[in-house]
Structures are given as C-alpha cells and as structure tokens.
Design a protein around this motif. Structure first.
Motif, short mmCIF file in Angstrom:
data_model
loop_
_atom_site.label_atom_id
_atom_site.label_comp_id
_atom_site.label_asym_id
_atom_site.label_seq_id
_atom_site.Cartn_x
_atom_site.Cartn_y
_atom_site.Cartn_z
N ARG A 57 0.72 -1.17 0.00
CA ARG A 57 0.01 0.14 0.00
C ARG A 57 0.78 1.26 0.11
O ARG A 57 0.39 2.16 -0.88
N SER A 109 -9.04 2.82 0.39
CA SER A 109 -9.49 2.59 -1.05
C SER A 109 -10.11 1.22 -1.40
O SER A 109 -9.74 0.41 -0.86
N THR A 110 -11.39 1.42 -2.21
CA THR A 110 -11.87 0.25 -2.50
C THR A 110 -11.95 0.39 -4.02
O THR A 110 -12.97 -0.61 -4.48
N THR A 139 -12.06 -0.08 -8.13
CA THR A 139 -11.80 -1.46 -8.78
C THR A 139 -10.06 -1.52 -9.25
O THR A 139 -9.53 -2.65 -8.89
N SER A 191 -7.43 0.03 -8.14
CA SER A 191 -6.29 0.10 -7.02
C SER A 191 -6.51 -1.55 -6.48
O SER A 191 -5.34 -2.16 -6.15
N MET A 192 -7.75 -2.01 -6.11
CA MET A 192 -7.82 -3.42 -5.62
C MET A 192 -7.27 -4.34 -6.41
O MET A 192 -6.57 -5.24 -6.10
N ALA A 212 -3.96 -6.82 -5.50
CA ALA A 212 -4.15 -8.24 -5.38
C ALA A 212 -3.15 -8.80 -6.40
O ALA A 212 -2.31 -9.92 -5.94
N SER A 231 -14.56 -10.18 -9.72
CA SER A 231 -12.99 -10.06 -9.12
C SER A 231 -12.80 -11.52 -8.72
O SER A 231 -11.44 -11.81 -8.68
N ILE A 234 -8.10 -9.48 -0.21
CA ILE A 234 -7.54 -8.29 -0.23
C ILE A 234 -8.66 -7.20 -1.01
O ILE A 234 -8.50 -6.07 -0.41
N ILE A 235 -9.39 -7.61 -1.67
CA ILE A 235 -10.35 -6.81 -2.40
C ILE A 235 -11.73 -6.69 -1.56
O ILE A 235 -12.05 -5.39 -1.61
N HIS A 236 -12.11 -7.80 -0.84
CA HIS A 236 -13.53 -7.42 -0.31
C HIS A 236 -13.40 -7.74 1.01
O HIS A 236 -14.45 -7.40 1.82
#
Length: 398
Positions: free
Chosen positions: A93, A102-103, A105, A107-108, A112, A147, A196-198
């Motif tokens: 990060r 941050s969430t 799409t 960046s995530m 990942a 995702s 990581i994403i959710h």
C-alpha cells in the motif's frame, strides 16, 4: 528466474437460488457463468513486472529491483500459507500509494496482483520478469464474480508459471484442468486475493471460479455438485446500482420485525434450493425432460416472489420478469437484488426468434443482455489455438 508462459481462464458466477436466505443459515446454489475472464502470462527479459487490464484501462509496470526490497523480512511466508501477510500488504500500500480506505476497482486489482506475484515468486532465487494481461467478458460491480474470476486466473497463472502447480495441457489438447489437489491450492490463493479486495468474502465466488459447475453453499460449507447439466440462460444487467450491505441489512430488519412472517419465507427459500438441487440431479441421472424444465421454471417464479417479499426486488427487475414472461420465459434476480442482474431460463426448444425478440425488448429498456449458459467448467489452462481470434488478439496486443 524464468517463468513458464501460459493462458488460463475462469468463469463468473451467479446465484441460482438462496440469495439472502443463505445469510441466515439456509442453502444456496451458486453456478458458473459461461462469461469468462482470460489471462495471458508471458515471460520477459526486460527486468520488469507488467500488468495490463484493458477492461479498466490500467497498464502498469515496475522494475524488479524496486519490488525486491518489499520482501525483506517477509520470506518466511510459505506457498501453502492461507492467511494474509499484513506486513507485506501494508508495504505494498505504501509502495503503490493505495490508501487503506481505498476500494476502487483499479487499486484493488493492482494490489491483489502485486501481493500474489510477490508471495508466489518471493521464495525463488530471484523475482521473475513477466507480463500479465487480463481481459474479461464480465462486467465489473454487477455481482457476477468478476473479481473472483480475476483472482482465480492470477492464482492459476502465477502458480503454474512458478512451477508450483503443473502445466496440465498436453500438445494434443486445447484445454485442460489441474488435479484436485492443485485446484485446492489455486482456490486458496484466489481466496486470499478476494480478501484483499473484499475484506471478508464468503469464499463462494472464488470456489465457483475454480471448480465451476454448480456449488451448494450452507453454513460456510461449499460442496460441488457432480454431473449437473449445463443450462442455457439469458443474463440481464439492469444497470441499476445497489448496495449489497444495505439490502442485506434491510432483510435482517424485516426478519427481526416480523419473525413469524419472514422465517417461513426463509424456510421456503431453503426448500426451493433443495428441490432445485434434487431436480438437477435427476436431470443428470435420467436425462432432462419437459417436466424437469417445468419444475425449474416454477421454482424460479416462486423464489422471485420470495425475494420481493424480502424487500430486495426493484421495478427494473419487475420489468425484466414481465417482458420475459410475455415470451413464455421465466426470470428471477440473481445476487443482492435492488436492481443489478437477473437470469432467465431458456428451454432446449426455445426458438431463436423468441430469444432475439426478448433481448431486443430488454435492450430497449436500457438493459445489457447476454445469451449464455450456467454450469460450465471452472478454471482451465488453454493453448493459444483454443482461444477465439478476438480474445487472442486482445491478450497479445499489450
């Protein structure tokens, strides 16, 4: 080190029955969509790691020498480790400038990828110089497992490139799948990408992306269903935005307010899921019949009414159901509801002209619509010859 080149793909997912009720301990049936995400991993010699994501207009590269120091003190995490390395994630990060909150799409997806790349190749003598290109038929943010398909592709491609899993494809094959043990490993790594994403995912989406076909989900246990038939559907995206968190909370509030009313509804949804599972099993054992399709259609109608009672319907979904029913087709929402996507079952004898007319009417409402199928294979390795010309052109153009 030198990585192995590969092409892989993984499917999206839909919920056939049991959405929302599954949160309250009931059975849900998750299914693979024959809308897939495709990945090409290419070994290079330029000393860089590159990620190309044309769907979200993201094309980035990093020098290996800049990434290598991020692994200092992190080398103890083994390939089979299933828990996220919070220290490595924090370093990434800081390195990428992606804030904790941050969430988005882009960046995530980047986070990942870098996490999985460093984790998989971190214990090698040196990091691999590679270019990874990913393209998807799945819309993002539509509740269709985009995702998870991405993370499954990343896990399968990186593990295979590193030589941790085999390359199951033989020269005589267009597509091949890994062993059960290797698929388990791919699924575990994809689940870390989903975390990581959710943050706190159920694991259903990545399991569908890995195993494909139909999965039974109940109280945290995911069971693949064997020899279930592939079914044709229309998939419609109403493009109405919704908040899954708000919808889930609303259902919970309604259950707390009217327990005597809502608990039987949840029990009935559970029975719909179980009856559907039994019907699909019979279709596989005896061959599909008109009566089987009649049952599947009735269950779709019943469950859609249940979901409206729960308060997760929407006028756009009512429009979808009304239009398709006028053509003799049966639809329900899939996922959180409140807009989002719906599925429409197509019988084997459904005429192409009926499908075309239905799609045209749905598109006239501003909806996106695909004719596709559910119940197809999970993650696969492909030869370049197996990919369509358009997909191959996209993956090799970066």
């Amino acid at each position: 080190m030198h990585a192995r080149d590969c092409y892989v793909s993984a499917p999206g997912k839909a919920i056939l029955h049991g959405e929302h009720a599954v949160v309250h301990g009931k059975v849900a049936l998750a299914v693979s969509l024959n809308l897939r995400t495709y990945l090409r991993l290419q070994s290079t010699s330029n000393g860089k790691v590159c990620i190309n994501l044309p769907n979200i207009d993201t094309f980035l590269s990093w020098e290996i020498t800049a990434l290598q120091p991020l692994l200092d003190g992190c080398r103890e995490h083994a390939v089979l480790k299933q828990e996220l390395d919070d220290d490595l994630l924090m370093r990434l990060r800081v390195f990428t400038g992606i804030a904790d909150a941050s969430t988005d799409t882009r960046s995530m997806a980047v986070l990942a990828f870098l996490y999985m790349y460093l984790s998989v190749f971190g214990e090698a003598e040196s990091l691999a110089s590679i270019t990874v290109s990913v393209w998807s038929e799945l819309p993002t943010g539509a509740g269709l497992g985009s995702s998870a398909a991405y993370n499954v592709c990343l896990a399968a491609g990186l593990l295979s490139a590193r030589g941790i899993t085999s390359s199951p494809l033989t020269p005589q094959q267009d597509s091949a799948r890994w062993s059960k043990e290797e698929m388990d490993l791919i699924n575990r790594w994809a689940f870390m990408g989903e975390k990581i994403i959710h943050g706190n995912p159920s694991g259903v989406d990545n399991a569908v992306g890995t195993w494909g076909c139909f999965l039974r989900y109940h109280d945290g246990n995911i069971t693949p269903l064997d020899r279930v038939p592939v079914l044709r559907i229309l998939l419609t995206n109403t493009k109405v935005p919704r908040s899954t968190k708000v919808l889930v909370s609303g259902v919970k509030d309604k259950i707390n307010k009217f327990p005597a009313v809502m608990k039987p509804v949840l029990a009935s949804v559970d029975a719909v899921s179980c009856t559907c599972e039994q019907t699909l099993t019979e279709m596989s054992a005896r061959g599909p019949s008109a009566e089987h399709y009649n049952i599947l259609e009735e269950l779709i109608d019943i469950n859609q009414h249940h979901l409206n009672v729960m308060g997760v319907g929407h006028s756009s979904l009512d429009t979808l159901c009304k239009i398709t029913l006028a053509w003799g087709l049966h639809s329900k929402l899939t996922g959180a509801g409140g807009g989002g996507c719906g599925i429409t079952l197509l019988r084997p004898e459904t005429d192409a002209s009926v499908i075309q007319s239905t799609v045209e009417e749905l598109q006239a409402c501003g909806f996106d619509c695909w004719e596709t199928s559910i119940g197809g294979p999970g993650v696969q390795q492909h030869s370049s010859d197996a990919l369509t010309r358009d997909i191959l052109k996209i993956l090799t153009s970066y």
